[in-house]
Scaffold this active site. Structure first.
Site, PDB file in Angstrom:
ATOM      1  N   THR A  35     -26.179  -9.824  10.912  1.00 13.50           N
ATOM      2  CA  THR A  35     -27.070  -9.532   9.789  1.00 13.50           C
ATOM      3  C   THR A  35     -26.250  -8.935   8.654  1.00 13.50           C
ATOM      4  O   THR A  35     -25.472  -8.010   8.863  1.00 13.50           O
ATOM      5  CB  THR A  35     -28.177  -8.552  10.241  1.00 13.50           C
ATOM      6  OG1 THR A  35     -28.871  -9.163  11.324  1.00 13.50           O
ATOM      7  CG2 THR A  35     -29.127  -8.227   9.107  1.00 13.50           C
TER       8      THR A  35
ATOM      9  N   ASN B 108       0.800  -1.221   0.000  1.00 15.42           N
ATOM     10  CA  ASN B 108       0.000   0.000   0.000  1.00 15.42           C
ATOM     11  C   ASN B 108       0.833   1.271   0.000  1.00 15.42           C
ATOM     12  O   ASN B 108       0.362   2.323  -0.393  1.00 15.42           O
ATOM     13  CB  ASN B 108      -0.956   0.006   1.199  1.00 15.42           C
ATOM     14  CG  ASN B 108      -0.281  -0.365   2.492  1.00 15.42           C
ATOM     15  OD1 ASN B 108       0.343  -1.430   2.599  1.00 15.42           O
ATOM     16  ND2 ASN B 108      -0.371   0.486   3.480  1.00 15.42           N
TER      17      ASN B 108
ATOM     18  N   CYS C 115       3.992  10.729  11.579  1.00 22.19           N
ATOM     19  CA  CYS C 115       3.859  11.850  12.525  1.00 22.19           C
ATOM     20  C   CYS C 115       2.411  12.106  12.873  1.00 22.19           C
ATOM     21  O   CYS C 115       2.062  12.408  14.003  1.00 22.19           O
ATOM     22  CB  CYS C 115       4.428  13.128  11.925  1.00 22.19           C
ATOM     23  SG  CYS C 115       6.128  12.957  11.427  1.00 22.19           S
TER      24      CYS C 115
ATOM     25  N   HIS D 227     -13.746  -0.231  -0.194  1.00 26.04           N
ATOM     26  CA  HIS D 227     -13.485   1.202  -0.364  1.00 26.04           C
ATOM     27  C   HIS D 227     -12.178   1.506  -1.076  1.00 26.04           C
ATOM     28  O   HIS D 227     -11.861   2.656  -1.348  1.00 26.04           O
ATOM     29  CB  HIS D 227     -13.562   1.935   0.982  1.00 26.04           C
ATOM     30  CG  HIS D 227     -12.426   1.700   1.923  1.00 26.04           C
ATOM     31  ND1 HIS D 227     -11.422   2.619   2.100  1.00 26.04           N
ATOM     32  CD2 HIS D 227     -12.135   0.668   2.743  1.00 26.04           C
ATOM     33  CE1 HIS D 227     -10.570   2.160   2.999  1.00 26.04           C
ATOM     34  NE2 HIS D 227     -10.980   0.977   3.411  1.00 26.04           N
TER      35      HIS D 227
HETATM   36  C1  PLP Z   1      -6.544  -0.400   3.451  1.00 28.23           C
HETATM   37  C2  PLP Z   1      -5.808  -1.652   3.667  1.00 28.23           C
HETATM   38  C3  PLP Z   1      -6.210  -2.579   4.645  1.00 28.23           C
HETATM   39  C4  PLP Z   1      -7.363  -2.302   5.575  1.00 28.23           C
HETATM   40  O1  PLP Z   1      -8.604  -2.366   4.915  1.00 28.23           O
HETATM   41  P1  PLP Z   1      -9.880  -1.694   5.604  1.00 28.23           P
HETATM   42  O2  PLP Z   1     -11.015  -2.084   4.719  1.00 28.23           O
HETATM   43  O3  PLP Z   1      -9.623  -0.236   5.633  1.00 28.23           O
HETATM   44  O4  PLP Z   1     -10.002  -2.294   6.965  1.00 28.23           O
HETATM   45  C5  PLP Z   1      -5.494  -3.743   4.767  1.00 28.23           C
HETATM   46  N1  PLP Z   1      -4.445  -4.005   3.981  1.00 28.23           N
HETATM   47  C6  PLP Z   1      -4.026  -3.149   3.024  1.00 28.23           C
HETATM   48  C7  PLP Z   1      -2.864  -3.519   2.166  1.00 28.23           C
HETATM   49  C8  PLP Z   1      -4.690  -1.947   2.840  1.00 28.23           C
HETATM   50  O5  PLP Z   1      -4.267  -1.101   1.912  1.00 28.23           O
END
Ligand code: PLP
Length: 395
Positions: free
Chosen positions: A238, A152, A326, A202
């Site tokens: 649910t 990421n 930070c 998301h």
């Molecule tokens: C954003 C992310 C997550 C966490 O996902 P969420 O849906 O925000 O909990 C886990 N691993 C990586 C590599 C991510 O980029």
């Protein structure tokens, strides 16, 4: 509101309008509980299973191998904790990498406090896992290898197929956090010997708070959330039908537009990388130049604080992210940048820009000019840079 140039798509994305449109009726019209017998509930169930089928189809999986969760973090926690529990009699050793998301790393630390042993394998200077070290780390007690599909922060894509083969040959389960990769690069769970895979809505222009865990048939992990019999008794609660519908539409959309979108994004990415490296001195690119997410750019600018750069970019309407933490109250630079060997002071001057489907060439041109101006300004205020320039002059 002033125009913003949103280049933080690795943090989250804008929910696509057609995803929102597809979700809306499931709040107000088809609001039935999917576990009920009447038609209103059956509607929900049908929509849910359609989304499940879509995701399975994209991954080359079966419908009953997809389990909806509340996002990437939950999927990662489930995969690790439940595997640890279910396979404890076989062994207590887990292998992961040093550059995982905190949803993996902090779960590993939790497991270490509970009697498990974890090996954190090194990566090379481009962020690729060292396969020879991975092989060496395997013990008779190893029950799980968990390595992210793509990082990421620096965008590096791992040799997932090779890792899957190593796991498979040694009879070890293989989980991958594909939260950044799903929707951006083609994934096939069989080809890569993936036993479990995490993804999140998301990050692919879908809604927040919904994701899934792929669990290969035969993997014996049990429920993580206890309660009702939803998700074939493996994930109670649910079902979040609007979220699931949104995730399904987002996944379909991401798969259908993948080729064209990522071709465009990687072209803009390369343009941004090439110009900044050429036009801003004392700058480096972090992450693999080629095996890289199509939308990821990560620079380190010497003599600069990433946080100051971010704040000044924000004043120009540009949203990015820095490699230091930070903002979360710690002065430690990112564990990913340290793992690829950057010294602290360089890691502190890092900037991640992650493009999205709406990013244009004009946006990127503006961003390049703005970065040039800001970096020059920040350096002109830096005593370190002043010293450096004086020393260079004396040479
Ligand atoms: C954003 C992310 C997550 C966490 O996902 P969420 O849906 O925000 O909990 C886990 N691993 C990586 C590599 C991510 O980029």
């Amino acid at each position: 509101m002033k125009k913003i140039i949103y280049l933080d798509n690795a943090a989250t994305t804008r929910t696509a309008p057609e995803v929102v449109d597809a979700m809306l009726p499931y709040f107000t019209e088809f609001y039935g509980n999917a576990s009920t017998v009447y038609e209103l509930g059956a509607n929900s169930k049908k929509a849910m299973n359609e989304a499940r089928g879509t995701i399975a189809d994209i991954l080359g999986a079966q419908e009953n191998e997809i389990y909806f969760t509340a996002g990437g973090s939950e999927s990662d926690n489930w995969a690790l904790k439940a595997t640890a529990e279910a396979y404890r009699s076989k062994g207590n050793h887990i292998i992961t990498s040093k550059i995982e998301h905190h949803a993996i790393l902090h779960t590993c630390e939790y497991l270490e406090k509970n009697g498990f042993e974890v090996t954190y394998v090194d990566v090379d200077e481009n962020g690729k896992i060292k396969l020879s070290e991975l092989k060496k780390a395997i013990r008779p007690t190893t029950i799980l290898i968990s390595v992210m599909y793509a990082n990421n922060e620096i965008g590096t894509i791992q040799p997932i197929k090779e890792i899957g083969e190593i796991a498979h040959e040694n009879g070890i389960l293989f989980h991958t956090d594909a939260v950044q990769a799903f929707g951006q690069i083609p994934i096939n769970v069989d080809e890569c010997h993936i036993d479990m895979l995490s993804a999140s809505g998301h990050k692919l222009n879908g809604p927040k708070g919904i994701g899934f865990l792929y669990i290969r048939k035969g993997v014996k992990i049990r429920s993580f959330i206890h309660g009702g019999a939803q998700e074939r008794k493996r994930r109670a609660g649910t079902e979040n039908i609007p979220g699931i519908v949104g995730l399904g539409v987002a996944a379909r959309r991401a798969a259908d537009t993948m080729q064209e979108r990522t071709a465009k994004e990687s072209q803009l990415r390369d343009y941004l990388i090439d110009r900044v490296l050429r036009e801003v001195p004392y700058t480096r690119l972090n992450g693999d130049r080629y095996d890289r997410l199509p939308n990821n750019v990560n620079f380190s600018f010497q003599f600069i604080e990433g946080e100051s750069l971010l704040i000044m970019l924000d004043m120009e309407g540009i949203c990015g992210s820095s490699g230091s933490a930070c903002t979360s109250g710690s002065l430690d630079p990112s564990h990913v940048l340290l793992a690829i060997g950057l010294p602290h002071e360089i890691a502190h001057g890092s900037l991640r820009l992650t493009l999205g489907e709406e990013t244009t060439k004009e946006d990127i041109d503006f961003v390049i000019e703005t970065i040039k101006k800001i970096v020059e300004r920040l350096r002109s205020m830096s005593p370190l840079y002043e010293d450096f320039v004086k020393k260079q002059a004396r040479k």
